[in-house]
Design a protein around this motif. Structure first.
Motif, PDB file in Angstrom:
ATOM      1  N   GLN A 151       0.823  -1.206   0.000  1.00 42.03           N
ATOM      2  CA  GLN A 151       0.000   0.000   0.000  1.00 42.03           C
ATOM      3  C   GLN A 151       0.860   1.260   0.000  1.00 42.03           C
ATOM      4  OE1 GLN A 151      -3.525  -0.053  -0.212  1.00 42.03           O
ATOM      5  NE2 GLN A 151      -3.015   2.053  -0.802  1.00 42.03           N
ATOM      6  N   ASP A 152       1.925   1.249   0.791  1.00 42.62           N
ATOM      7  CA  ASP A 152       2.825   2.412   0.832  1.00 42.62           C
ATOM      8  C   ASP A 152       3.463   2.655  -0.533  1.00 42.62           C
ATOM      9  OD1 ASP A 152       2.286   2.798   3.493  1.00 42.62           O
ATOM     10  OD2 ASP A 152       4.157   1.902   4.220  1.00 42.62           O
ATOM     11  N   LEU A 153       3.918   1.581  -1.179  1.00 37.88           N
ATOM     12  CA  LEU A 153       4.556   1.716  -2.493  1.00 37.88           C
ATOM     13  C   LEU A 153       3.558   2.159  -3.559  1.00 37.88           C
ATOM     14  CD1 LEU A 153       6.836  -1.471  -2.370  1.00 37.88           C
ATOM     15  CD2 LEU A 153       7.613   0.911  -2.275  1.00 37.88           C
ATOM     16  N   CYS A 154       2.330   1.678  -3.427  1.00 44.37           N
ATOM     17  CA  CYS A 154       1.275   2.116  -4.350  1.00 44.37           C
ATOM     18  C   CYS A 154       0.961   3.597  -4.166  1.00 44.37           C
ATOM     19  CB  CYS A 154      -0.002   1.299  -4.114  1.00 44.37           C
ATOM     20  SG  CYS A 154      -0.054  -0.251  -4.994  1.00 44.37           S
ATOM     21  N   ASP A 155       0.814   4.011  -2.909  1.00 40.32           N
ATOM     22  CA  ASP A 155       0.477   5.409  -2.622  1.00 40.32           C
ATOM     23  C   ASP A 155       1.562   6.355  -3.130  1.00 40.32           C
ATOM     24  OD1 ASP A 155      -1.848   4.556  -1.422  1.00 40.32           O
ATOM     25  OD2 ASP A 155      -1.088   4.746   0.638  1.00 40.32           O
ATOM     26  N   ALA A 156       2.798   5.877  -3.152  1.00 42.16           N
ATOM     27  CA  ALA A 156       3.910   6.702  -3.635  1.00 42.16           C
ATOM     28  C   ALA A 156       4.084   6.592  -5.156  1.00 42.16           C
ATOM     29  CB  ALA A 156       5.204   6.291  -2.941  1.00 42.16           C
ATOM     30  N   ASN A 157       3.193   5.848  -5.806  1.00 42.12           N
ATOM     31  CA  ASN A 157       3.239   5.651  -7.262  1.00 42.12           C
ATOM     32  C   ASN A 157       4.525   4.957  -7.706  1.00 42.12           C
ATOM     33  OD1 ASN A 157       2.252   5.813  -9.921  1.00 42.12           O
ATOM     34  ND2 ASN A 157       3.272   7.773 -10.294  1.00 42.12           N
ATOM     35  N   LEU A 158       5.026   4.052  -6.870  1.00 42.10           N
ATOM     36  CA  LEU A 158       6.235   3.305  -7.205  1.00 42.10           C
ATOM     37  C   LEU A 158       5.930   1.937  -7.801  1.00 42.10           C
ATOM     38  CD1 LEU A 158       8.420   4.178  -4.074  1.00 42.10           C
ATOM     39  CD2 LEU A 158       8.618   5.125  -6.377  1.00 42.10           C
ATOM     40  N   ILE A 159       4.762   1.370  -7.483  1.00 41.98           N
ATOM     41  CA  ILE A 159       4.341   0.093  -8.059  1.00 41.98           C
ATOM     42  C   ILE A 159       2.882   0.185  -8.460  1.00 41.98           C
ATOM     43  CG2 ILE A 159       6.011  -1.247  -6.705  1.00 41.98           C
ATOM     44  CD1 ILE A 159       3.658  -2.119  -4.904  1.00 41.98           C
ATOM     45  N   LYS A 160       2.442  -0.767  -9.299  1.00 40.85           N
ATOM     46  CA  LYS A 160       1.038  -0.836  -9.703  1.00 40.85           C
ATOM     47  C   LYS A 160       0.664  -2.298  -9.925  1.00 40.85           C
ATOM     48  CE  LYS A 160       2.073  -0.259 -14.644  1.00 40.85           C
ATOM     49  NZ  LYS A 160       1.836   0.555 -15.855  1.00 40.85           N
ATOM     50  N   TYR A 161      -0.640  -2.569  -9.894  1.00 41.59           N
ATOM     51  CA  TYR A 161      -1.143  -3.928 -10.100  1.00 41.59           C
ATOM     52  C   TYR A 161      -1.630  -4.042 -11.528  1.00 41.59           C
ATOM     53  CZ  TYR A 161      -3.469  -8.346  -9.031  1.00 41.59           C
ATOM     54  OH  TYR A 161      -3.849  -9.676  -8.994  1.00 41.59           O
ATOM     55  N   SER A 162      -1.081  -5.014 -12.271  1.00 43.15           N
ATOM     56  CA  SER A 162      -1.442  -5.160 -13.676  1.00 43.15           C
ATOM     57  C   SER A 162      -1.352  -6.622 -14.082  1.00 43.15           C
ATOM     58  CB  SER A 162      -0.510  -4.303 -14.550  1.00 43.15           C
ATOM     59  OG  SER A 162      -0.770  -4.496 -15.915  1.00 43.15           O
ATOM     60  N   ASN A 163      -2.415  -7.118 -14.695  1.00 43.73           N
ATOM     61  CA  ASN A 163      -2.455  -8.507 -15.188  1.00 43.73           C
ATOM     62  C   ASN A 163      -2.093  -9.525 -14.114  1.00 43.73           C
ATOM     63  OD1 ASN A 163      -3.120  -7.614 -17.824  1.00 43.73           O
ATOM     64  ND2 ASN A 163      -0.933  -7.300 -18.304  1.00 43.73           N
ATOM     65  N   GLY A 164      -2.621  -9.280 -12.923  1.00 42.78           N
ATOM     66  CA  GLY A 164      -2.451 -10.236 -11.838  1.00 42.78           C
ATOM     67  C   GLY A 164      -1.100 -10.174 -11.133  1.00 42.78           C
ATOM     68  N   ARG A 165      -0.284  -9.158 -11.436  1.00 48.54           N
ATOM     69  CA  ARG A 165       1.038  -9.069 -10.816  1.00 48.54           C
ATOM     70  C   ARG A 165       1.306  -7.648 -10.336  1.00 48.54           C
ATOM     71  NH1 ARG A 165       5.369 -10.738 -15.046  1.00 48.54           N
ATOM     72  NH2 ARG A 165       4.176  -9.198 -16.253  1.00 48.54           N
ATOM     73  N   TRP A 166       2.120  -7.566  -9.282  1.00 51.06           N
ATOM     74  CA  TRP A 166       2.624  -6.268  -8.845  1.00 51.06           C
ATOM     75  C   TRP A 166       3.908  -5.985  -9.613  1.00 51.06           C
ATOM     76  CZ3 TRP A 166      -0.220  -2.948  -6.372  1.00 51.06           C
ATOM     77  CH2 TRP A 166      -1.272  -3.407  -5.580  1.00 51.06           C
ATOM     78  N   LYS A 167       3.977  -4.809 -10.219  1.00 46.68           N
ATOM     79  CA  LYS A 167       5.144  -4.440 -11.024  1.00 46.68           C
ATOM     80  C   LYS A 167       5.501  -2.985 -10.775  1.00 46.68           C
ATOM     81  CE  LYS A 167       3.191  -5.635 -14.820  1.00 46.68           C
ATOM     82  NZ  LYS A 167       2.909  -5.895 -16.258  1.00 46.68           N
ATOM     83  N   PRO A 168       6.751  -2.592 -11.050  1.00 46.45           N
ATOM     84  CA  PRO A 168       7.140  -1.192 -10.827  1.00 46.45           C
ATOM     85  C   PRO A 168       6.524  -0.279 -11.868  1.00 46.45           C
ATOM     86  CG  PRO A 168       8.942  -2.407 -11.829  1.00 46.45           C
ATOM     87  CD  PRO A 168       7.887  -3.419 -11.510  1.00 46.45           C
ATOM     88  N   THR A 169       6.242   0.944 -11.456  1.00 49.45           N
ATOM     89  CA  THR A 169       5.852   1.984 -12.403  1.00 49.45           C
ATOM     90  C   THR A 169       7.120   2.557 -13.042  1.00 49.45           C
ATOM     91  OG1 THR A 169       5.995   3.713 -10.725  1.00 49.45           O
ATOM     92  CG2 THR A 169       3.854   2.608 -10.983  1.00 49.45           C
ATOM     93  N   LEU A 170       6.938   3.431 -14.019  1.00 47.17           N
ATOM     94  CA  LEU A 170       8.104   4.099 -14.610  1.00 47.17           C
ATOM     95  C   LEU A 170       8.853   4.892 -13.547  1.00 47.17           C
ATOM     96  CD1 LEU A 170       9.733   4.855 -17.139  1.00 47.17           C
ATOM     97  CD2 LEU A 170       8.149   6.765 -17.489  1.00 47.17           C
ATOM     98  N   LEU A 171       8.091   5.584 -12.696  1.00 52.89           N
ATOM     99  CA  LEU A 171       8.718   6.316 -11.593  1.00 52.89           C
ATOM    100  C   LEU A 171       9.443   5.353 -10.665  1.00 52.89           C
ATOM    101  CD1 LEU A 171       9.138   8.921  -9.919  1.00 52.89           C
ATOM    102  CD2 LEU A 171       6.962   8.399  -8.766  1.00 52.89           C
ATOM    103  N   GLY A 172       8.823   4.205 -10.402  1.00 52.84           N
ATOM    104  CA  GLY A 172       9.445   3.226  -9.516  1.00 52.84           C
ATOM    105  C   GLY A 172      10.753   2.699 -10.052  1.00 52.84           C
ATOM    106  N   GLU A 173      10.798   2.417 -11.371  1.00 53.54           N
ATOM    107  CA  GLU A 173      12.030   1.926 -11.996  1.00 53.54           C
ATOM    108  C   GLU A 173      13.161   2.926 -11.818  1.00 53.54           C
ATOM    109  OE1 GLU A 173      12.896  -0.788 -13.559  1.00 53.54           O
ATOM    110  OE2 GLU A 173      11.106  -1.810 -14.302  1.00 53.54           O
ATOM    111  N   HIS A 174      12.892   4.188 -12.162  1.00 54.60           N
ATOM    112  CA  HIS A 174      13.942   5.211 -12.102  1.00 54.60           C
ATOM    113  C   HIS A 174      14.335   5.527 -10.654  1.00 54.60           C
ATOM    114  CE1 HIS A 174      14.232   6.106 -16.338  1.00 54.60           C
ATOM    115  NE2 HIS A 174      12.914   6.170 -16.434  1.00 54.60           N
ATOM    116  N   THR A 175      13.347   5.594  -9.772  1.00 61.84           N
ATOM    117  CA  THR A 175      13.631   5.914  -8.370  1.00 61.84           C
ATOM    118  C   THR A 175      14.480   4.817  -7.732  1.00 61.84           C
ATOM    119  OG1 THR A 175      11.534   7.098  -8.191  1.00 61.84           O
ATOM    120  CG2 THR A 175      12.611   6.489  -6.137  1.00 61.84           C
TER     121      THR A 175
END
Length: 267
Positions: A49-73
């Motif tokens: 939840q913390d990582l989601c709220d910070a826009n660092l990860i997202k839920y897609s196609n049944g998996r948790w994966k990094p966002t673009l911001l998450g990758e770079h951060t």
């Protein structure tokens, strides 16, 4: 000054580092994260939840994966930790340097460090000579020159003709070695592969440049050599060239029969 959102981002990534590492390494559903992380379900839920709220990860196609911001951060965060670790390695070597030492942060950051052994401190200089195998010109400005170093230069530059040497030492150091090892200094002065200069140095360390492609810094103690730093970053080379050129332009060449060595003309 960082904004609150930037501070929050750094704090979240620091707090949830292990969870972010796993998601960066391999996006997966939560139940697979439970298998690899030593968290309770409630703790893992809060981390996600913390990582989601910070826009660092997202839920897609049944998996948790990094966002673009998450990758770079995450990439920047790991680089930051690597730099801190490299500085920790350097700390024991540079602790004797004065606060106003001109040594650059570009040199000590991500430098390769080599500590001397108490029984044979000069042996650490071998890491410098290992770099010479593919080098044409070595430029050295050093406040101290040991007998073993003088012998290495004589053997490799004069006897084996491995590379050209440009050497700057203080006048009192030249007088000392010329008095105790006059044959060696005479050979260096007369060699076409050597340019020898004398001048006071504005730093307490030895500065080495290998074909303007690698920087070596020798840290001395009151009784010998503490260790060596090596760095080939563009920023460290630029700093070393500036330091060296400032000294050599003001230095007095030591000629043999009034004839300068041609090395300086090759720069």
């Amino acid at each position: 000054m960082p904004s609150n959102s930037e501070n929050d981002l750094a704090l979240v990534l620091h707090k949830r580092e292990n969870c972010m590492d796993e998601i960066i390494e391999r996006p997966r559903p939560k139940n697979k994260l439970e298998d690899t992380l030593p968290y309770s379900r409630s703790t893992l839920d809060r981390a996600i939840q913390d990582l989601c709220d910070a826009n660092l990860i997202k839920y897609s196609n049944g998996r948790w994966k990094p966002t673009l911001l998450g990758e770079h951060t995450h990439k920047i965060y790991c680089e930051y930790l690597d730099q801190l670790n490299s500085l920790a390695d350097v700390a024991s070597l540079i602790k004797g340097l004065p606060v106003d030492s001109p040594i650059s942060g570009d040199v000590i950051t991500n430098a390769s460090t080599y500590k001397s052994e108490g029984s044979a401190p000069d042996l650490v200089l071998d890491v410098l000579f290992d770099r010479i195998n593919d080098t044409n010109i070595v430029c050295v400005a050093t406040p101290i020159i040991t007998l073993s170093l003088l012998e290495k230069f004589r053997k490799q530059v004069i006897e084996e003709n491995k590379y050209s040497l440009e050497l700057i030492i203080p006048d009192n150091v030249f007088r000392k070695i010329n008095s105790s090892r006059s044959n060696d200094t005479s050979l260096l002065i007369k060699s076409d592969n050597v340019s020898l200069f004398r001048h006071s140095l504005p730093f307490e360390f030895g500065l080495w440049l290998f074909d303007n492609s690698t920087v070596g810094v020798v840290i001395f103690t009151n009784h010998g050599i503490r260790g060596v730093l090596l760095n080939d970053s563009t920023e460290s080379i630029s700093w070393a060239k500036d330091q060296y050129e400032t000294v050599v332009q003001a230095a007095d060449p030591i000629f043999s029969r009034g004839v300068p060595s041609p090395i300086r003309q090759q720069h």
